[in-house]
Motif scaffolding. Structure first.
Motif, PDB file in Angstrom:
ATOM      1  N   MET A   3       2.300 111.938  78.415  1.00 21.44           N
ATOM      2  CA  MET A   3       2.818 113.428  78.243  1.00 21.44           C
ATOM      3  C   MET A   3       4.366 113.548  77.441  1.00 21.44           C
ATOM      4  O   MET A   3       4.379 114.138  76.315  1.00 21.44           O
ATOM      5  CB  MET A   3       2.998 114.166  79.409  1.00 21.44           C
ATOM      6  N   TYR A   4       5.047 112.488  77.584  1.00 20.20           N
ATOM      7  CA  TYR A   4       6.372 112.152  76.891  1.00 20.20           C
ATOM      8  C   TYR A   4       5.953 112.169  75.414  1.00 20.20           C
ATOM      9  O   TYR A   4       6.690 112.672  74.824  1.00 20.20           O
ATOM     10  CB  TYR A   4       7.122 111.164  77.454  1.00 20.20           C
ATOM     11  N   PHE A   5       5.294 111.102  75.395  1.00 17.76           N
ATOM     12  CA  PHE A   5       4.892 110.801  73.488  1.00 17.76           C
ATOM     13  C   PHE A   5       4.058 112.180  72.976  1.00 17.76           C
ATOM     14  O   PHE A   5       4.707 112.495  72.121  1.00 17.76           O
ATOM     15  CB  PHE A   5       4.090 109.694  73.718  1.00 17.76           C
ATOM     16  N   ALA A   6       3.138 112.333  73.588  1.00 17.09           N
ATOM     17  CA  ALA A   6       2.421 113.477  72.963  1.00 17.09           C
ATOM     18  C   ALA A   6       3.046 114.816  73.014  1.00 17.09           C
ATOM     19  O   ALA A   6       2.885 115.630  72.028  1.00 17.09           O
ATOM     20  CB  ALA A   6       0.876 113.526  73.645  1.00 17.09           C
ATOM     21  N   GLY A   7       3.726 114.852  73.924  1.00 18.50           N
ATOM     22  CA  GLY A   7       4.383 116.439  74.255  1.00 18.50           C
ATOM     23  C   GLY A   7       5.717 116.512  73.162  1.00 18.50           C
ATOM     24  O   GLY A   7       6.026 117.712  72.904  1.00 18.50           O
ATOM     25  N   HIS A   8       6.111 115.631  72.720  1.00 17.59           N
ATOM     26  CA  HIS A   8       7.143 115.661  71.789  1.00 17.59           C
ATOM     27  C   HIS A   8       6.930 115.102  70.469  1.00 17.59           C
ATOM     28  O   HIS A   8       7.324 115.842  69.351  1.00 17.59           O
ATOM     29  CB  HIS A   8       8.593 115.089  72.048  1.00 17.59           C
ATOM     30  N   GLU A   9       6.045 114.162  70.105  1.00 19.49           N
ATOM     31  CA  GLU A   9       5.982 113.463  68.856  1.00 19.49           C
ATOM     32  C   GLU A   9       5.012 114.269  67.848  1.00 19.49           C
ATOM     33  O   GLU A   9       5.466 114.597  66.715  1.00 19.49           O
ATOM     34  CB  GLU A   9       4.968 112.166  68.917  1.00 19.49           C
ATOM     35  N   THR A  10       3.977 115.003  68.557  1.00 26.01           N
ATOM     36  CA  THR A  10       3.083 115.822  67.521  1.00 26.01           C
ATOM     37  C   THR A  10       3.820 117.035  67.291  1.00 26.01           C
ATOM     38  O   THR A  10       3.798 117.546  66.120  1.00 26.01           O
ATOM     39  CB  THR A  10       1.775 116.428  68.287  1.00 26.01           C
TER      40      THR A  10
ATOM     41  N   PRO B 205      -1.462 117.798  59.076  1.00 32.73           N
ATOM     42  CA  PRO B 205      -2.121 117.729  60.429  1.00 32.73           C
ATOM     43  C   PRO B 205      -1.411 116.764  61.154  1.00 32.73           C
ATOM     44  O   PRO B 205      -1.449 115.505  60.544  1.00 32.73           O
ATOM     45  CB  PRO B 205      -3.659 117.417  60.343  1.00 32.73           C
ATOM     46  N   PRO B 206      -0.653 116.908  62.354  1.00 31.42           N
ATOM     47  CA  PRO B 206       0.125 115.892  62.944  1.00 31.42           C
ATOM     48  C   PRO B 206      -0.678 114.557  63.340  1.00 31.42           C
ATOM     49  O   PRO B 206      -0.097 113.677  62.980  1.00 31.42           O
ATOM     50  CB  PRO B 206       0.671 116.762  64.449  1.00 31.42           C
ATOM     51  N   VAL B 207      -1.897 114.953  63.452  1.00 31.01           N
ATOM     52  CA  VAL B 207      -2.611 113.669  63.949  1.00 31.01           C
ATOM     53  C   VAL B 207      -3.499 113.503  62.908  1.00 31.01           C
ATOM     54  O   VAL B 207      -4.649 114.396  62.951  1.00 31.01           O
ATOM     55  CB  VAL B 207      -3.336 113.491  65.257  1.00 31.01           C
TER      56      VAL B 207
ATOM     57  N   SER C 112       7.605 110.708  51.252  1.00 34.52           N
ATOM     58  CA  SER C 112       6.817 109.534  51.571  1.00 34.52           C
ATOM     59  C   SER C 112       6.151 109.871  52.989  1.00 34.52           C
ATOM     60  O   SER C 112       6.508 109.060  53.887  1.00 34.52           O
ATOM     61  CB  SER C 112       7.628 108.509  51.473  1.00 34.52           C
ATOM     62  N   PRO C 113       5.278 110.698  53.324  1.00 36.13           N
ATOM     63  CA  PRO C 113       4.506 110.764  54.541  1.00 36.13           C
ATOM     64  C   PRO C 113       3.762 109.499  54.946  1.00 36.13           C
ATOM     65  O   PRO C 113       3.020 109.143  53.913  1.00 36.13           O
ATOM     66  CB  PRO C 113       3.754 111.982  54.408  1.00 36.13           C
ATOM     67  N   PHE C 114       3.613 109.235  56.006  1.00 34.49           N
ATOM     68  CA  PHE C 114       2.901 108.150  56.362  1.00 34.49           C
ATOM     69  C   PHE C 114       2.328 108.337  57.624  1.00 34.49           C
ATOM     70  O   PHE C 114       2.955 108.873  58.724  1.00 34.49           O
ATOM     71  CB  PHE C 114       3.678 106.543  56.157  1.00 34.49           C
ATOM     72  N   ASP C 115       1.361 107.439  58.099  1.00 34.71           N
ATOM     73  CA  ASP C 115       0.450 107.514  59.412  1.00 34.71           C
ATOM     74  C   ASP C 115       0.998 106.557  60.250  1.00 34.71           C
ATOM     75  O   ASP C 115       0.745 105.216  60.133  1.00 34.71           O
ATOM     76  CB  ASP C 115      -0.959 107.440  58.931  1.00 34.71           C
ATOM     77  N   ARG C 116       1.652 106.927  61.429  1.00 34.39           N
ATOM     78  CA  ARG C 116       1.951 106.094  62.603  1.00 34.39           C
ATOM     79  C   ARG C 116       1.471 106.871  63.754  1.00 34.39           C
ATOM     80  O   ARG C 116       2.566 107.470  64.492  1.00 34.39           O
ATOM     81  CB  ARG C 116       3.568 105.843  62.494  1.00 34.39           C
ATOM     82  N   ILE C 117       0.370 106.841  64.012  1.00 36.74           N
ATOM     83  CA  ILE C 117      -0.261 107.607  65.211  1.00 36.74           C
ATOM     84  C   ILE C 117      -0.295 109.156  64.457  1.00 36.74           C
ATOM     85  O   ILE C 117      -1.052 109.813  64.678  1.00 36.74           O
ATOM     86  CB  ILE C 117       0.421 107.333  66.447  1.00 36.74           C
ATOM     87  N   THR C 118       1.232 109.567  64.279  1.00 36.58           N
ATOM     88  CA  THR C 118       1.235 111.050  63.802  1.00 36.58           C
ATOM     89  C   THR C 118       1.684 110.725  62.280  1.00 36.58           C
ATOM     90  O   THR C 118       2.097 109.766  61.813  1.00 36.58           O
ATOM     91  CB  THR C 118       2.492 111.723  64.673  1.00 36.58           C
ATOM     92  N   ILE C 119       1.747 111.841  61.396  1.00 34.03           N
ATOM     93  CA  ILE C 119       2.068 111.784  60.110  1.00 34.03           C
ATOM     94  C   ILE C 119       3.518 112.018  60.303  1.00 34.03           C
ATOM     95  O   ILE C 119       4.181 112.947  60.673  1.00 34.03           O
ATOM     96  CB  ILE C 119       1.508 112.847  59.386  1.00 34.03           C
ATOM     97  N   ARG C 120       4.405 111.037  59.660  1.00 39.13           N
ATOM     98  CA  ARG C 120       5.855 111.319  59.650  1.00 39.13           C
ATOM     99  C   ARG C 120       6.312 110.866  58.044  1.00 39.13           C
ATOM    100  O   ARG C 120       5.729 110.516  57.432  1.00 39.13           O
ATOM    101  CB  ARG C 120       6.565 109.922  60.365  1.00 39.13           C
ATOM    102  N   PRO C 121       7.649 111.271  58.221  1.00 39.31           N
ATOM    103  CA  PRO C 121       8.244 111.248  56.883  1.00 39.31           C
ATOM    104  C   PRO C 121       8.985 109.861  56.893  1.00 39.31           C
ATOM    105  O   PRO C 121       9.767 109.607  57.788  1.00 39.31           O
ATOM    106  CB  PRO C 121       9.245 112.464  56.720  1.00 39.31           C
ATOM    107  N   GLN C 122       8.717 108.779  55.909  1.00 37.42           N
ATOM    108  CA  GLN C 122       9.032 107.572  55.942  1.00 37.42           C
ATOM    109  C   GLN C 122      10.631 107.522  55.989  1.00 37.42           C
ATOM    110  O   GLN C 122      11.290 106.620  56.390  1.00 37.42           O
ATOM    111  CB  GLN C 122       8.422 106.936  54.786  1.00 37.42           C
ATOM    112  N   ASN C 123      11.134 108.602  54.951  1.00 32.59           N
ATOM    113  CA  ASN C 123      12.632 108.496  54.841  1.00 32.59           C
ATOM    114  C   ASN C 123      13.413 109.630  55.705  1.00 32.59           C
ATOM    115  O   ASN C 123      14.253 110.080  55.206  1.00 32.59           O
ATOM    116  CB  ASN C 123      12.817 108.717  53.398  1.00 32.59           C
TER     117      ASN C 123
END
Length: 533
Positions: free
Chosen positions: A336-343, A403-405, A512-523
């Motif tokens: 819940m900590y991870f999914a609840g904030h990362e997405t 999409p976050p995931v 530079s979006p990239f996939d680390r479980i969720t889509i994140r900005p690399q920079n």
């Protein structure tokens, strides 16, 4: 008269027996290895090819792992260009899938080491998988840092275990509870603004800010603790993701055999195990604190009605079939900590990017917010939040483009029929959410452009009633339990930001979006904020 066997002969026979046993054992390992790394891939590749499913050729032991990692690294090495005009991020985030769809068709077979994965992008097949009427499409067995982050939490379990845990999560996020969470969400945004008060006209990395914000919100609403108390867990989870990403980019690590996994451990793995133990201890401290509050009579409703309270009540359930263990509670809290904030941090980040680039829509959203909610962070109630139609359109378009995931997987353990395909047991099915969201045959020629008004008449109209074309929170019985929570949190944060700030993209930003479980900005996402009042 029989002859006696000398001790030397006995030792000789024993040694021969031991050697034969060792040889047979090694032979069985070798045969098992050949079956997994050669015979099984050849058989599955041939079986699916006979049904029209092609894909990149299998490379002995490595599969397509090295090729995938190479393509991802190449994309990450340089930022995207022309993103101000086009948000064609699919080939950036999943370059291998984008390439192979164009070469082999909508559905193709690829290999993660010697493990087969059927990639599916046809909406009807994705719907069949996610609806899962016969219960044959199971969550994949995860290892490494993903296992440490999510454990056996809600998103990882199946069967009756999932049914029971899902009920607990549903209770935590049902409508009345969500309304009660709004004040905590507002407080968390106010705390964020305190960090921004000296940054008028200056650059802020809002990706990091939103990660702190959403962690604070999940701490306050689901666990009854402030961000300060949850900060340690948050930072350790991020460290796990960072170390896990390092290992995931190493093809030799991803293709190790099970025997060597036990005797050859890298320093990152050892450090990850220490961090995982630290997360467990921190979660146990939060649980202990709640139990002490219960003993002191500081709670009026058992252990509380938030997620942590529901987990503790389940841990004390007199029915042993419904009772969950302490480890179950730890896994659920971590998940819940991870999914609840990362997405949600991902959703807020990309929505902020889109509004910073497309300032005309930022102005439209601000006008709507001020008309409905007033100025100076006046958030009245949840009913006002639901009336933000323009903002809802903007958020949906952000979810479509980023999409976050970006995708998910399922596994099958026995032979099943999927559409017209007969699939053998022992394979993984991967489906790409981002591929569906960027499909021009569904969304039209302007598929890569930011057009929130495509959602002006709702999702069904935008997708021509093809609901599988837009699945940012999944579909079917396993739709994200926190989707309404994420939408309310996102609307509150954006509304309060729009009430107080104008923002533009920093000239130093590199997309530079990239996939680390969720889509994140690399920079990160650097914007320049200008206070309105």
């Amino acid at each position: 008269m029989g002859t006696e066997i000398s001790n030397a002969e006995k030792i000789h026979y024993v040694l021969i027996s031991v050697c034969v046993a060792i040889l047979l054992y090694l032979l069985s390992i070798f045969v098992s290895f050949l079956h997994k790394a050669w015979w099984k891939p050849i058989r599955i590749q041939s079986l699916l090819a006979s049904q029209g499913i092609k894909g990149p050729p299998y490379e002995f032991l490595y599969g397509n792992t090295r090729e995938i990692i190479s393509m991802v690294r190449e994309r990450m090495a340089s930022p995207m260009k022309n993103y101000l005009q086009s948000h064609d991020v699919f080939p950036q985030v999943q370059p291998h899938r984008h390439l192979w769809i164009n070469i082999y068709g909508k559905n193709f077979l690829n290999w993660h080491g010697p493990e087969p994965q059927l990639c599916v992008t046809e909406p009807e097949l994705i719907k069949e998988i996610l609806t899962n009427k016969d219960g044959v499409y199971l969550k994949p067995e995860v290892k490494g840092h993903v296992k440490m982050i999510l454990g056996n939490g809600l998103s990882m379990v199946d069967g009756q275990t999932w049914v029971h845990r899902r009920k607990l999560a549903n209770h935590a996020f049902y409508a009345e509870n969500l309304r009660g969470m709004v004040p905590a969400m507002i407080t968390a945004v106010v705390v964020m603004f305190e960090r921004w008060k000296d940054h008028d006209g200056k650059e802020i990395d809002v990706y990091e800010e939103f990660r702190i914000l959403t962690s604070d919100v999940i701490s306050r609403t689901a666990f009854g603790s402030s961000y300060v108390e949850g900060k340690n867990i948050f930072e350790m989870l991020m460290k796990l993701v960072e170390l896990g990403s390092t290992l995931a980019s190493d093809s030799s690590f991803k293709t190790r055999l099970p025997f060597f996994e036990k005797i050859w451990r890298r320093k990152e793995e050892i450090e990850m195990e220490k961090i995982d133990a630290g997360i467990r201890n921190s979660v146990l401290e939060i649980i202990k604190k709640r139990e002490e509050m219960m003993k002191k009579g500081e709670l009026h409703d058992d252990y509380g009605r938030d997620y942590l309270g529901l987990l503790l009540n389940a841990n004390k359930d007199p029915d042993e079939h419904k009772r969950i263990t302490v480890q179950d509670m730890v896994d659920e809290c971590k998940s819940m900590y991870f999914a609840g904030h990362e997405t949600t941090a991902s959703l807020l980040t990309w929505t902020c990017l889109l509004l910073a680039v497309h300032t005309d829509w930022q102005d439209k959203a601000r006008k709507e917010v001020i008309e409905l909610l007033g100025e100076n962070n006046q958030i009245f109630n949840e009913n006002c939040i639901t009336k933000l139609k323009i903002m809802t359109m903007i958020i949906n378009e952000s979810l479509r483009l980023y999409p976050p995931v970006p995708g998910s997987t399922r596994r099958i353990e026995r032979q099943v029929r999927l559409g017209d395909l007969i699939l053998p047991g022992g394979i993984t099915i991967g489906f790409s959410i981002i591929a569906a969201h960027h499909n021009p045959s569904i969304w039209g020629e302007n598929v890569h452009q930011f057009k929130p008004d495509r959602f002006s008449q709702g999702i069904a109209k935008a997708t021509n009633n093809n609901l599988m074309a837009f699945i940012p929170f999944g579909y079917g019985p396993r739709t994200c339990v926190g989707s309404n929570f994420a939408m309310i949190e996102t609307k509150i944060a954006l509304a309060m930001i729009l009430q107080s700030y104008q923002f533009t993209l920093s000239p130093t930003y590199a997309h530079s979006p990239f996939d680390r479980i969720t889509i994140r900005p690399q920079n990160g996402l650097k914007i320049i904020v200008h206070k309105l009042y």
